[in-house]
Design a protein around this motif. Structure first.
Motif, PDB file in Angstrom:
ATOM      1  N   LEU A   1      13.820   4.141   1.265  1.00  0.00           N
ATOM      2  CA  LEU A   1      12.867   3.021   1.130  1.00  0.00           C
ATOM      3  C   LEU A   1      12.615   2.639  -0.325  1.00  0.00           C
ATOM      4  N   ARG A   2      13.088   3.487  -1.239  1.00  0.00           N
ATOM      5  CA  ARG A   2      12.733   3.270  -2.639  1.00  0.00           C
ATOM      6  C   ARG A   2      13.221   1.923  -3.203  1.00  0.00           C
ATOM      7  N   PRO A   3      14.414   1.467  -2.789  1.00  0.00           N
ATOM      8  CA  PRO A   3      14.827   0.147  -3.302  1.00  0.00           C
ATOM      9  C   PRO A   3      13.816  -0.951  -2.970  1.00  0.00           C
ATOM     10  N   ILE A   4      13.117  -0.797  -1.826  1.00  0.00           N
ATOM     11  CA  ILE A   4      12.116  -1.811  -1.444  1.00  0.00           C
ATOM     12  C   ILE A   4      10.991  -1.826  -2.480  1.00  0.00           C
TER      13      ILE A   4
ATOM     14  N   ALA B   1       7.533  10.144  -4.305  1.00  0.00           N
ATOM     15  CA  ALA B   1       7.249  10.640  -2.961  1.00  0.00           C
ATOM     16  C   ALA B   1       7.736   9.672  -1.885  1.00  0.00           C
ATOM     17  N   VAL B   2       8.201   8.511  -2.309  1.00  0.00           N
ATOM     18  CA  VAL B   2       8.715   7.531  -1.338  1.00  0.00           C
ATOM     19  C   VAL B   2      10.148   7.945  -0.966  1.00  0.00           C
ATOM     20  N   PRO B   3      10.483   7.996   0.330  1.00  0.00           N
ATOM     21  CA  PRO B   3      11.842   8.408   0.716  1.00  0.00           C
ATOM     22  C   PRO B   3      12.906   7.549   0.021  1.00  0.00           C
ATOM     23  N   ALA B   4      14.012   8.201  -0.354  1.00  0.00           N
ATOM     24  CA  ALA B   4      15.064   7.523  -1.124  1.00  0.00           C
ATOM     25  C   ALA B   4      15.530   6.235  -0.433  1.00  0.00           C
TER      26      ALA B   4
ATOM     27  N   ILE C   1       0.842  -1.205   0.000  1.00  0.00           N
ATOM     28  CA  ILE C   1       0.000   0.000   0.000  1.00  0.00           C
ATOM     29  C   ILE C   1       0.875   1.252   0.000  1.00  0.00           C
ATOM     30  N   LEU C   2       1.931   1.204   0.829  1.00  0.00           N
ATOM     31  CA  LEU C   2       2.701   2.429   1.055  1.00  0.00           C
ATOM     32  C   LEU C   2       3.795   2.669   0.021  1.00  0.00           C
ATOM     33  N   LEU C   3       4.401   1.586  -0.486  1.00  0.00           N
ATOM     34  CA  LEU C   3       5.622   1.777  -1.273  1.00  0.00           C
ATOM     35  C   LEU C   3       5.476   1.426  -2.754  1.00  0.00           C
ATOM     36  N   ALA C   4       4.275   1.010  -3.171  1.00  0.00           N
ATOM     37  CA  ALA C   4       4.151   0.559  -4.564  1.00  0.00           C
ATOM     38  C   ALA C   4       3.567   1.624  -5.492  1.00  0.00           C
ATOM     39  N   GLY C   5       3.386   2.841  -4.958  1.00  0.00           N
ATOM     40  CA  GLY C   5       2.882   3.903  -5.822  1.00  0.00           C
ATOM     41  C   GLY C   5       1.400   3.834  -6.074  1.00  0.00           C
ATOM     42  N   VAL C   6       0.651   3.249  -5.131  1.00  0.00           N
ATOM     43  CA  VAL C   6      -0.798   3.137  -5.328  1.00  0.00           C
ATOM     44  C   VAL C   6      -1.465   4.504  -5.155  1.00  0.00           C
ATOM     45  N   PHE C   7      -1.158   5.173  -4.060  1.00  0.00           N
ATOM     46  CA  PHE C   7      -1.845   6.439  -3.762  1.00  0.00           C
ATOM     47  C   PHE C   7      -0.985   7.669  -4.008  1.00  0.00           C
TER      48      PHE C   7
END
Lengths: 244, 386
Positions: B331-334, B326-329, B315-321
């Protein structure tokens, strides 16, 4: 495979779990058309032995052969039927759908599935419940469905793990009559039970204790050897000899 | 590998679902509820944000900029003016009262024009045109920024009103104009952006959950054991389940697409079939993941515990919303390891940009590899007997 050879054969079969030897040096030979009973108390290794023979567990040592093929089977799986101790059927399917599913796994041709389903349902006396959901059946009926699922592809060799546990006496008698009937048609049946009184109906009985086969023979020969009048006392006698 | 046995397993799985009405409702209603709720809550524009205005501006030669901007704000549909103290009524105590309203949570902002506001603006314009140092005239906005969306909307409204008044009254236009042309997404609204995301999320969530619970049940009820003594191979069994749950994912996506188009007028510029194919791949992969994790759970209850572990990062890291940018650098590799990231990206590109397979194939390839890996690992896991 040679028709006179054993249908099931194990040599030095051993199954270990961490801290436990469940089956130890098991040598079995079961001839075609035999009703073979593996008997012994809970935890004696009966179920584990069956699971290794049908290929659900890998042997730690030794080998098992079914219909001449070394386990785990590749080519002969369709000739084998297995009924686990638990009622392993799908509660959210109807009786007929369960049977159709298991028949499909054995690639029974579609036109044949319908007639075969009817045949086995007649045998287990559940024709009138065929469109009912399994979850709405009684425990005894589910047992019958489970047996029907093991029979739907008309296997040559049947492994039945505790087929009569938890069913009422009337049904138990019916099941034994049916096993005899299958045997008379040339099927080979290996079943486990801890009810010593019913094992007397088997052609050959193998007594297991602590993972080992402590005695094997016809029920009458086992009773004669120990001078006891029933299999339970005979078992205790053999078990005592092993301990001694 | 025999197709007939795979189909037998798929048929059995779908039949089981069909008899379980609650699960059917879950499969159909969850995506419906998700798209409807998200559509109405996120898709709506801000309206009637409560604001008070205190206009102390005396104006210059009867011309008050404060009044002009206040009137402009009063016409905004975003804002709802609760109290408007014009010149004559307004004084310092009214300004304090308006700020008090913000503090009491009665309004989101208090906009205050100082006494010499118009004079300061005119002075700044004069200085600007004569090359003198310019001191900008302030409009004081007391904001309750506890809701950043609302705070930003109020600031934007005031800014826009200010610009309009300057243009209308003094013909002051910026010498630079932003001349943007929308290459993609002309007229796209927020719901167009997140509808593909919600679709992927719903398919992922439901197939993963159904899969993990089904397999725990297959194991605990020993039906799996029984099946594995039959001639069916582990691969055929896993593929049968994958096919069934892939179809479930497809059905859900159809529900979502139809709802999104009918209720929210979401446009699908590219091929809907391609969108469904992407979702199918995602569903198959998630089914496989569910299968793998099910071997680590002893009961349905334990299985459900995996759900938040898989769901929240998606939900948070896959670019759904919000966009991946906007994901912090840190966490982006996740994000790159979450299958939903690729599904959402592909669906969005197809639906909004109208891209075809020639452009979305990299995402689809990754989803295919993920699905294939999950299925292969599941089949291998079954083969490995104790």
């Amino acid at each position: 495979m040679d028709d006179d050879g054993p249908v099931i054969e194990t040599k030095g079969l051993r199954k270990e779990f961490p801290g436990l030897v469940a089956v130890d040096s098991l040598d079995l030979r079961v001839a075609r058309g035999t009703l073979y009973g593996l008997i012994g108390p809970n935890g004696s290794g009966k179920t584990t032995a069956i699971k290794v023979i049908v290929g659900l567990m890998r042997a730690s040592a030794g080998e098992a052969r079914v219909l001449g093929e070394r386990v785990p089977l590749r080519t002969n799986r369709h000739r084998l039927g297995y009924m686990p101790q638990d009622i392993a059927i799908y509660p959210d399917l109807t009786v007929r759908e369960n049977l159709e599913f298991f028949a499909g796994l054995y690639s029974i041709p579609k036109p044949r599935i319908g007639s075969r389903t009817e045949e086995v349902l007649k045998v287990v006396d559940l024709l009138d419940r065929k469109d009912g959901l399994v979850s709405q059946l009684s425990g005894g009926m589910r047992h019958r469905v489970s047996l029907a699922c093991a029979l739907v592809h008309d296997p040559e060799v049947l492994f039945l793990d505790e087929p009569t546990v938890g069913i009422d006496p009337e049904l138990r008698v019916g099941f034994w009559r049916f096993f005899q009937d299958l045997k008379s048609k040339g099927k080979t049946i290996v079943l486990t039970t801890h009810y010593m009184d019913e094992a007397v109906r088997c052609d050959v009985v193998g007594m297991m204790r602590g993972g080992r086969l402590i005695a094997e023979g016809t029920p009458s020969s086992l009773m004669t050897q120990t001078g006891r009048g029933n299999l339970e006392d005979a078992f205790l006698e053999f078990a005592g000899r092993v301990v001694a | 590998m025999r197709l007939d046995r795979t189909l037998v397993v798929a048929k059995k799985t779908l039949r089981s679902l069909r008899h379980d009405r609650r699960t059917v409702a879950f499969v159909v209603l969850v995506p419906l509820l998700m798209i409807a709720l998200f559509g109405y809550t996120f898709g709506g524009e801000l309206k009637d944000v409560k604001v008070s205005i205190v206009d102390l501006d005396q104006g210059v030669l009867g011309n008050s900029l404060g009044k002009a901007i206040s009137n402009d704000l009063a016409n905004s549909s975003t804002l709802m003016i609760m109290e408007h103290y014009g010149p004559g009524q307004a004084n310092a105590s009214k300004a304090d009262a308006a700020i008090g309203q913000v503090k009491d949570g009665k309004v989101w902002a208090a906009v205050v024009f100082e006494e010499g506001f118009s004079a300061s603006v005119l002075e700044a314009i004069f200085n600007m045109t004569h090359g003198l140092p310019v001191e900008q005239a302030p409009i004081k906005v007391y904001l309750d920024s506890s809701n950043p969306n609302i705070a930003q909307a109020v600031s934007q409204e005031v800014q826009a009103a200010m610009q309009r008044v300057l243009v209308n009254q003094y013909h002051l236009v910026s010498p630079i104009v932003l001349d943007s042309e929308q290459v993609y997404g002309k007229g796209a609204e927020f719901i167009d952006f997140f509808a593909p995301g919600v679709m992927g999320l719903a398919a992922m969530m439901v197939t993963f959950m159904l899969s993990i619970v089904s397999f725990v049940h297959e194991r605990s009820s020993f039906t799996l054991e029984r099946v594995l003594t039959s001639p069916i191979s582990e691969g055929e069994f896993v593929a049968g389940y994958a096919l069934a749950f892939g179809l479930v994912g497809l059905a859900q996506s159809l529900v979502i697409l139809t709802t999104a188009v009918l209720l929210f007028d979401v446009r699908i510029v590219g091929s809907p079939i391609l969108v469904l194919l992407v979702i199918f791949l995602l569903a198959v992969g998630m089914q496989g993941l569910g299968f793998l994790l099910s071997s680590r759970a002893k009961s349905e209850f334990q299985a459900i515990q995996f759900l938040p572990l898989v769901l929240f990062p998606s939900i948070l890291l896959a670019g759904v919303f919000w966009p991946l940018e906007a994901v912090p650098a840190l966490l982006r590799p996740i994000s790159n390891f979450i299958p939903l990231t690729y599904a959402v990206d592909a669906c969005r590109s197809i639906m909004i940009r109208g891209w075809g397979i020639e452009k979305v194939w990299p995402s689809m390839l990754i989803l295919t590899l993920f699905a294939a890996a999950m299925l292969a690992l599941s089949a291998y896991g079954l083969k490995k007997r104790g």
